[in-house]
Design an enzyme around this catalytic site. Structure first.
Site, PDB file in Angstrom:
ATOM      1  N   ARG A   1      -4.933   9.553   3.409  1.00  0.00           N
ATOM      2  CA  ARG A   1      -3.733  10.281   3.818  1.00  0.00           C
ATOM      3  C   ARG A   1      -3.519  11.472   2.871  1.00  0.00           C
ATOM      4  NH1 ARG A   1      -0.791   7.701   7.750  1.00  0.00           N
ATOM      5  NH2 ARG A   1      -2.011   5.985   8.543  1.00  0.00           N
TER       6      ARG A   1
ATOM      7  N   GLN B   1       0.865  -1.193   0.000  1.00  0.00           N
ATOM      8  CA  GLN B   1       0.000   0.000   0.000  1.00  0.00           C
ATOM      9  C   GLN B   1       0.897   1.237   0.000  1.00  0.00           C
ATOM     10  OE1 GLN B   1      -2.155   1.244   3.604  1.00  0.00           O
ATOM     11  NE2 GLN B   1      -3.984   1.490   2.356  1.00  0.00           N
TER      12      GLN B   1
ATOM     13  N   CYS C   1     -15.214 -12.202  14.480  1.00  0.00           N
ATOM     14  CA  CYS C   1     -14.765 -10.966  15.146  1.00  0.00           C
ATOM     15  C   CYS C   1     -15.987 -10.312  15.796  1.00  0.00           C
ATOM     16  CB  CYS C   1     -14.165 -10.018  14.102  1.00  0.00           C
ATOM     17  SG  CYS C   1     -13.957  -8.317  14.669  1.00  0.00           S
TER      18      CYS C   1
ATOM     19  N   CYS D   1     -15.118  -5.466  18.977  1.00  0.00           N
ATOM     20  CA  CYS D   1     -15.016  -4.758  20.262  1.00  0.00           C
ATOM     21  C   CYS D   1     -13.971  -3.654  20.173  1.00  0.00           C
ATOM     22  CB  CYS D   1     -14.663  -5.743  21.369  1.00  0.00           C
ATOM     23  SG  CYS D   1     -13.027  -6.497  21.187  1.00  0.00           S
TER      24      CYS D   1
ATOM     25  N   CYS E   1      -5.485  -8.863  19.318  1.00  0.00           N
ATOM     26  CA  CYS E   1      -6.902  -9.217  19.285  1.00  0.00           C
ATOM     27  C   CYS E   1      -7.224  -9.922  20.594  1.00  0.00           C
ATOM     28  CB  CYS E   1      -7.181 -10.146  18.098  1.00  0.00           C
ATOM     29  SG  CYS E   1      -8.896 -10.730  18.059  1.00  0.00           S
TER      30      CYS E   1
HETATM   31  C1  LIG Z   1      -5.360  -1.833  13.815  1.00  0.00           C
HETATM   32  C2  LIG Z   1      -5.766  -1.380  12.452  1.00  0.00           C
HETATM   33  C3  LIG Z   1      -4.831  -0.756  11.618  1.00  0.00           C
HETATM   34  C4  LIG Z   1      -5.194  -0.320  10.325  1.00  0.00           C
HETATM   35  N1  LIG Z   1      -4.243   0.209   9.497  1.00  0.00           N
HETATM   36  C5  LIG Z   1      -4.585   0.571   8.221  1.00  0.00           C
HETATM   37  C6  LIG Z   1      -3.603   1.031   7.281  1.00  0.00           C
HETATM   38  O1  LIG Z   1      -2.396   1.056   7.554  1.00  0.00           O
HETATM   39  N2  LIG Z   1      -4.025   1.424   6.056  1.00  0.00           N
HETATM   40  C7  LIG Z   1      -5.345   1.385   5.694  1.00  0.00           C
HETATM   41  O2  LIG Z   1      -5.671   1.771   4.583  1.00  0.00           O
HETATM   42  N3  LIG Z   1      -6.294   0.926   6.543  1.00  0.00           N
HETATM   43  C8  LIG Z   1      -5.954   0.511   7.791  1.00  0.00           C
HETATM   44  N4  LIG Z   1      -6.900  -0.010   8.633  1.00  0.00           N
HETATM   45  C9  LIG Z   1      -8.313  -0.102   8.177  1.00  0.00           C
HETATM   46  C10 LIG Z   1      -8.636  -1.493   7.636  1.00  0.00           C
HETATM   47  O3  LIG Z   1      -7.910  -1.794   6.465  1.00  0.00           O
HETATM   48  C11 LIG Z   1     -10.147  -1.646   7.333  1.00  0.00           C
HETATM   49  O4  LIG Z   1     -10.493  -0.777   6.281  1.00  0.00           O
HETATM   50  C12 LIG Z   1     -11.040  -1.354   8.528  1.00  0.00           C
HETATM   51  O5  LIG Z   1     -10.528  -1.968   9.689  1.00  0.00           O
HETATM   52  C13 LIG Z   1     -12.466  -1.889   8.312  1.00  0.00           C
HETATM   53  O6  LIG Z   1     -12.416  -3.263   7.997  1.00  0.00           O
HETATM   54  P1  LIG Z   1     -12.761  -4.438   9.069  1.00  0.00           P
HETATM   55  O7  LIG Z   1     -14.134  -4.178   9.545  1.00  0.00           O
HETATM   56  O8  LIG Z   1     -12.627  -5.714   8.268  1.00  0.00           O
HETATM   57  O9  LIG Z   1     -11.757  -4.360  10.190  1.00  0.00           O
HETATM   58  C14 LIG Z   1      -6.537  -0.486   9.895  1.00  0.00           C
HETATM   59  C15 LIG Z   1      -7.457  -1.140  10.740  1.00  0.00           C
HETATM   60  C16 LIG Z   1      -7.085  -1.597  11.998  1.00  0.00           C
HETATM   61  C17 LIG Z   1      -8.084  -2.338  12.837  1.00  0.00           C
END
Ligand SMILES: Cc1cc2nc3c(=O)[nH]c(=O)nc-3n(C[C@H](O)[C@H](O)[C@H](O)COP(=O)(O)O)c2cc1C
Length: 378
Positions: free
Chosen positions: A173, A97, A349, A352, A368
């Site tokens: 960003r 990324q 998941c 939380c 987690c």
């Molecule tokens: C701890 C954590 C770190 C994340 N870091 C990034 C990141 O570096 N770049 C990014 O685009 N999204 C980041 N995200 C967002 C995730 O890619 C994702 O879009 C978001 O968690 C929603 O998806 P989920 O419901 O499957 O967790 C992060 C999410 C979490 C939980």
């Protein structure tokens, strides 16, 4: 068996025939920053790749040379190589990324005493950081802007040399801030109308397309909305008809659609009780809008994890592949279990946010609450 979830199990080719990359199934680990020591990070990523997902996106890979974890430093390169090897050993593709931060940490120095004396909360600090990002983006000389968009090209070449199979451009960003009328107050060729605000993103995509013509470029399209307002950076829903064709023309191969950032992290990573994004597939509504504007593959994200629900979103053609972050933190083996006839054993998941987002916010690294059960504890 895989027959139970044929849409999730089916491969998907990204990019032109004979080139590009093929996902072995439709589950991709969404970019996730871990903030862990390198060895622990590699172990985490290795476990996720072994768990059967088709691709792992390594989050926040900086495009410029001076950054920490630079693709161009000896240490940074060695670390990315380790990650790529771990991903390939697990049988998945590795995506980088590519991103440029818009956090002006130097501008925060005057606020440090206030934070240490607890006169400024972390929430307030985040707000200040966003305000500083606006100033940075609004006042940056055009020559410097162009130098940053052009840096995406050499970064992609370097990432390819280190073994990455796919490039993802982080449309949030700095890219997202240039895209957004809320974040950018510019009125030159990089700001003002949606077309001009798209220019930063378009130049970055073009730079990557020219540098690595054969590679898949996935674009993380960060979308924001009004009434109610969610997301600050990124592209307003109504502006998608301008951005999507321009990005496609610049060389994007697929779109990964998510809510834009620079608001509360609890919006982009919504807990189960979020007032607006509480349901599974909460950001797919944005992917639906992108879908109307392109024939390229479109993926979605947002609390995905119930096998039957994910299957239905893919089988119905709503999304082409599913991005999951927290679900694969909770159970990295989710794809193997779901496609191996053991969907009932997949640990869901519970959103939380205690040890993933919470761990990150406490500077303890991303974990987690189920780590002990999945053997991923570090
Ligand atoms: C701890 C954590 C770190 C994340 N870091 C990034 C990141 O570096 N770049 C990014 O685009 N999204 C980041 N995200 C967002 C995730 O890619 C994702 O879009 C978001 O968690 C929603 O998806 P989920 O419901 O499957 O967790 C992060 C999410 C979490 C939980």
């Amino acid at each position: 068996m895989a027959e139970e979830f044929p849409a999730i199990a089916s491969p998907l080719h990204l990019g032109p025939e004979g080139r590009g990359a093929t996902l072995k199934n439709r589950i991709v680990f969404s970019p996730t920053t871990f903030g862990l020591p390198h060895d622990a990070y590699v172990r985490r990523i290795a476990g996720i790749a072994r768990g059967g997902c088709a691709m792992v996106v390594i989050g926040d890979v900086p495009v410029r040379r001076h950054e920490r974890a630079s693709l161009f430093s000896r240490k940074g390169a060695a670390e990315y190589r380790d990650l790529v090897e771990a991903i390939h050993a697990g049988g998945a593709l590795a995506a980088a990324q590519l991103h440029e931060s818009d956090s002006d940490f130097k501008a925060l120095i005057p606020y440090v005493p206030g934070v240490l004396m607890k006169k400024i909360s972390m929430m307030e600090l985040r707000h200040i950081l966003n305000e500083k990002a606006k100033e940075l983006v609004t006042n940056m000389p055009a020559r410097k802007v162009r130098a940053i968009t052009q840096a995406f090209g050499p970064a992609a070449v370097r990432a390819r040399e280190l073994g990455f199979d796919v490039m993802q451009i982080h449309g949030d960003r700095m890219v997202g801030s240039f895209s957004s009328a809320l974040m950018s107050g510019r009125d030159d060729e990089y700001g003002g109308s949606p077309e001009r605000r798209a220019r930063f993103a378009v130049e970055a995509v073009r730079a990557v397309r020219e540098a690595v013509p054969e590679m898949v470029i996935d674009y993380k399209l960060a979308v924001r909305q009004e009434n109610p307002r969610y997301g600050q950076a990124g592209v307003l829903l109504e502006e998608l008809p301008v951005f999507v064709p321009l990005l496609e023309e610049a060389g994007v191969s697929s779109f990964s659609v998510a809510l834009a950032n620079h608001g509360s992290l609890e919006d982009t990573i919504p807990p189960r009780k979020h007032p607006f994004f509480g349901e599974e597939g909460c950001f797919l509504r944005y992917a639906d809008e992108v879908r109307k504007l392109t024939k390229l593959p479109v993926s979605g994200v947002g609390s995905l994890g119930t096998p039957a629900f994910v299957e239905e979103q893919i089988a119905s053609g709503r999304i082409d592949f599913a991005l999951m972050s927290r679900q694969l933190l909770a159970d990295p083996e989710w794809p193997n279990k779901v496609l191996g006839g053991h969907a009932d054993e997949a640990r869901r998941c519970v959103r939380c946010n205690k040890d993933c987002l919470g761990g990150m916010q406490r500077h303890e690294g991303t974990h987690c609450i189920f780590d002990k059960k999945s053997g991923a504890a570090d």
